[in-house]
Design an enzyme around this catalytic site. Structure first.
Site, PDB file in Angstrom:
ATOM      1  CB  ALA A  66      -0.968  -0.237   1.321  1.00 27.83           C
ATOM      2  N   GLY A 109       0.558  -4.958   0.830  1.00 29.55           N
ATOM      3  CA  GLY A 109      -0.583  -4.909  -0.065  1.00 29.55           C
ATOM      4  C   GLY A 109      -0.256  -5.658  -1.428  1.00 29.55           C
TER       5      GLY A 109
HETATM    6  N1  CO8 Z   1       4.685   3.313  -0.572  1.00 28.68           N
HETATM    7  C1  CO8 Z   1       5.084   4.407  -1.251  1.00 28.68           C
HETATM    8  N2  CO8 Z   1       6.261   4.489  -2.006  1.00 28.68           N
HETATM    9  C2  CO8 Z   1       6.966   3.530  -2.063  1.00 28.68           C
HETATM   10  C3  CO8 Z   1       6.446   2.198  -1.518  1.00 28.68           C
HETATM   11  C4  CO8 Z   1       5.407   2.014  -0.669  1.00 28.68           C
HETATM   12  N3  CO8 Z   1       4.667   0.872  -0.239  1.00 28.68           N
HETATM   13  N4  CO8 Z   1       7.427   1.205  -1.927  1.00 28.68           N
HETATM   14  C5  CO8 Z   1       8.399   2.116  -2.442  1.00 28.68           C
HETATM   15  N5  CO8 Z   1       7.987   3.073  -2.576  1.00 28.68           N
HETATM   16  C6  CO8 Z   1       8.964   4.229  -3.428  1.00 28.68           C
HETATM   17  C7  CO8 Z   1      10.095   4.853  -2.567  1.00 28.68           C
HETATM   18  O1  CO8 Z   1       9.572   5.480  -1.639  1.00 28.68           O
HETATM   19  C8  CO8 Z   1      11.049   5.422  -3.646  1.00 28.68           C
HETATM   20  O2  CO8 Z   1      10.259   6.852  -3.896  1.00 28.68           O
HETATM   21  P1  CO8 Z   1      11.402   7.990  -4.085  1.00 28.68           P
HETATM   22  O3  CO8 Z   1      12.275   7.621  -5.146  1.00 28.68           O
HETATM   23  O4  CO8 Z   1      10.454   9.014  -4.490  1.00 28.68           O
HETATM   24  O5  CO8 Z   1      12.124   8.057  -2.874  1.00 28.68           O
HETATM   25  C9  CO8 Z   1      10.652   4.415  -4.887  1.00 28.68           C
HETATM   26  O6  CO8 Z   1       9.251   3.705  -4.631  1.00 28.68           O
HETATM   27  C10 CO8 Z   1      11.659   3.582  -4.947  1.00 28.68           C
HETATM   28  O7  CO8 Z   1      11.845   2.863  -3.835  1.00 28.68           O
HETATM   29  P2  CO8 Z   1      13.095   2.582  -2.758  1.00 28.68           P
HETATM   30  O8  CO8 Z   1      14.210   3.650  -3.324  1.00 28.68           O
HETATM   31  O9  CO8 Z   1      13.023   2.194  -1.640  1.00 28.68           O
HETATM   32  O10 CO8 Z   1      13.664   0.994  -3.734  1.00 28.68           O
HETATM   33  P3  CO8 Z   1      14.785   0.137  -3.154  1.00 28.68           P
HETATM   34  O11 CO8 Z   1      15.034  -0.873  -4.298  1.00 28.68           O
HETATM   35  O12 CO8 Z   1      15.843   0.657  -2.389  1.00 28.68           O
HETATM   36  O13 CO8 Z   1      13.922  -0.849  -2.081  1.00 28.68           O
HETATM   37  C11 CO8 Z   1      12.064  -1.988  -1.088  1.00 28.68           C
HETATM   38  C12 CO8 Z   1      12.820  -1.594  -2.403  1.00 28.68           C
HETATM   39  C13 CO8 Z   1      12.654  -2.868  -0.209  1.00 28.68           C
HETATM   40  C14 CO8 Z   1      10.597  -2.560  -1.802  1.00 28.68           C
HETATM   41  C15 CO8 Z   1      11.594  -0.527  -0.442  1.00 28.68           C
HETATM   42  O14 CO8 Z   1      10.893   0.185  -1.294  1.00 28.68           O
HETATM   43  C16 CO8 Z   1      10.544  -0.913   0.466  1.00 28.68           C
HETATM   44  O15 CO8 Z   1      10.940  -1.572   1.704  1.00 28.68           O
HETATM   45  N6  CO8 Z   1       9.113  -0.440   0.486  1.00 28.68           N
HETATM   46  C17 CO8 Z   1       8.018  -0.546   1.198  1.00 28.68           C
HETATM   47  C18 CO8 Z   1       7.780  -2.106   1.654  1.00 28.68           C
HETATM   48  C19 CO8 Z   1       6.568  -1.890   2.513  1.00 28.68           C
HETATM   49  O16 CO8 Z   1       6.805  -1.779   3.841  1.00 28.68           O
HETATM   50  N7  CO8 Z   1       5.256  -2.415   2.027  1.00 28.68           N
HETATM   51  C20 CO8 Z   1       4.270  -2.465   2.956  1.00 28.68           C
HETATM   52  C21 CO8 Z   1       3.343  -1.303   2.880  1.00 28.68           C
HETATM   53  S1  CO8 Z   1       2.035  -1.141   4.271  1.00 28.68           S
HETATM   54  C22 CO8 Z   1       0.883  -2.137   3.638  1.00 28.68           C
HETATM   55  O17 CO8 Z   1       0.971  -2.643   2.250  1.00 28.68           O
HETATM   56  C23 CO8 Z   1      -0.419  -2.305   4.113  1.00 28.68           C
HETATM   57  C24 CO8 Z   1      -1.668  -3.047   3.322  1.00 28.68           C
HETATM   58  C25 CO8 Z   1      -2.846  -2.721   4.115  1.00 28.68           C
HETATM   59  C26 CO8 Z   1      -3.176  -1.176   4.154  1.00 28.68           C
HETATM   60  C27 CO8 Z   1      -4.546  -0.803   4.450  1.00 28.68           C
HETATM   61  C28 CO8 Z   1      -4.513   0.843   4.675  1.00 28.68           C
HETATM   62  C29 CO8 Z   1      -5.750   1.556   4.242  1.00 28.68           C
END
Ligand code: CO8
Length: 258
Positions: A66, A109
């Site tokens: 998400a 998500g």
């Molecule tokens: N949300 C928003 N932006 C994201 C997300 C995300 N989940 N994941 C990645 N991005 C963005 C980063 O912020 C980055 O943007 P920017 O260039 O503007 O800084 C861009 O995508 C590229 O990401 P990274 O630079 O972090 O890429 P890496 O290769 O270094 O890392 C990862 C990749 C490991 C996947 C890392 O991006 C990461 O850990 N992402 C988050 C993963 C996460 O925690 N997901 C769970 C989210 S919570 C959820 O899903 C709950 C579901 C139910 C919610 C119900 C609520 C209403």
């Protein structure tokens, strides 16, 4: 028919292909993406030419969860009132079989979206996880339930409480994933399987999906009874007559969804 901003939606023969296309955010699922996914699944359901659906992302990410930036400032009242459950329900309501073709990250998500599909094909590069715990929350799109049903309590607790990722091999071993294939083969493998499904009688494929889904909700006795009624009902179809006649006559069946 309004276009999609965050998805690429197309048909390849009898297969519907939905590609998440928000590369700058690793396909993070914001309200717009989720709404468009629901709309795309409804379009596939309505398109008589489509017999099966493939959902995929990019090579680097199926979906990284998400959208954390969208959620960060949310209050309890907003989270409660903006419940996405009805939107996801529109997607899950699709009766046509679906395959999630997962390459790279399927986190939070993203993993939950993959699990809403009927089966997951994974590239050898795929990484699955429910990292919500690391953000101070828990899965909110069905992850605690679908993961526990898919892989059992032990592995679900491990993944959801530690937030660690698991690779494609582990995901296949524990039953989350139907097939693991080399990354460059992933989309073809999924499209070929979907085309194969779409070539069978739709009366049978929809019944098969519905019956397997009952297994996660009903008792064994109820489920077997449900299956038997569907099984018997299929003998009223022309496609059953055609399928069996073709076998006897050593030719290919021509199913007409009747
Ligand atoms: N949300 C928003 N932006 C994201 C997300 C995300 N989940 N994941 C990645 N991005 C963005 C980063 O912020 C980055 O943007 P920017 O260039 O503007 O800084 C861009 O995508 C590229 O990401 P990274 O630079 O972090 O890429 P890496 O290769 O270094 O890392 C990862 C990749 C490991 C996947 C890392 O991006 C990461 O850990 N992402 C988050 C993963 C996460 O925690 N997901 C769970 C989210 S919570 C959820 O899903 C709950 C579901 C139910 C919610 C119900 C609520 C209403």
């Amino acid at each position: 028919e309004p276009a999609y901003d965050t998805l690429l939606v197309e048909t390849r023969g009898a297969v519907g292909l939905i590609t998440l296309n928000r590369p700058k955010a690793l396909n993070a699922l914001n309200a717009q993406v989720i709404g468009e996914l629901a709309r795309a699944f409804e379009a596939m359901e309505a398109d008589e030419a489509v017999g099966a659906v493939v959902v995929t992302g990019s090579e680097k990410a199926f979906a990284a969860g998400a959208d954390i930036k969208e959620m960060a400032a949310k209050t309890y009242a907003e989270a409660f009132l903006e419940d996405f459950t009805p939107v996801w329900r529109r997607l899950v309501a699709c009766r046509k079989p679906s395959i999630a073709a997962v390459s790279g990250y399927a986190l939070g998500g993203g993993c939950e979206l993959a699990m809403m599909c009927d089966m997951i094909f994974a590239a050898d590069s795929a990484k699955f996880g429910q990292p919500e715990i690391t953000l101070g929350i828990i899965p909110g799109f069905g992850g605690t339930q679908r993961l526990a049903k898919a892989v059992g309590k032990a592995k679900a607790m491990d993944l959801i409480l530690t937030g660690r990722m698991m690779d494609a091999a582990e995901a296949e071993r524990c039953g989350l994933v139907a097939r693991v294939v080399p990354a460059e083969r992933l989309l073809d493998e999924a499209l070929e399987a979907a085309a194969k499904i779409a070539g069978f009688s739709r009366l049978a494929t929809l019944a098969a999906k519905e019956a397997v889904d009952v297994a996660s909700e009903a008792s064994l006795a109820e489920g077997v009874r449900f299956e038997r009624r569907l099984f018997q009902g299929l003998f009223a179809t022309e496609d059953q007559k055609e399928g069996m006649a073709a076998f006897v006559e050593k030719r290919k069946p021509a199913f007409r969804n009747r």
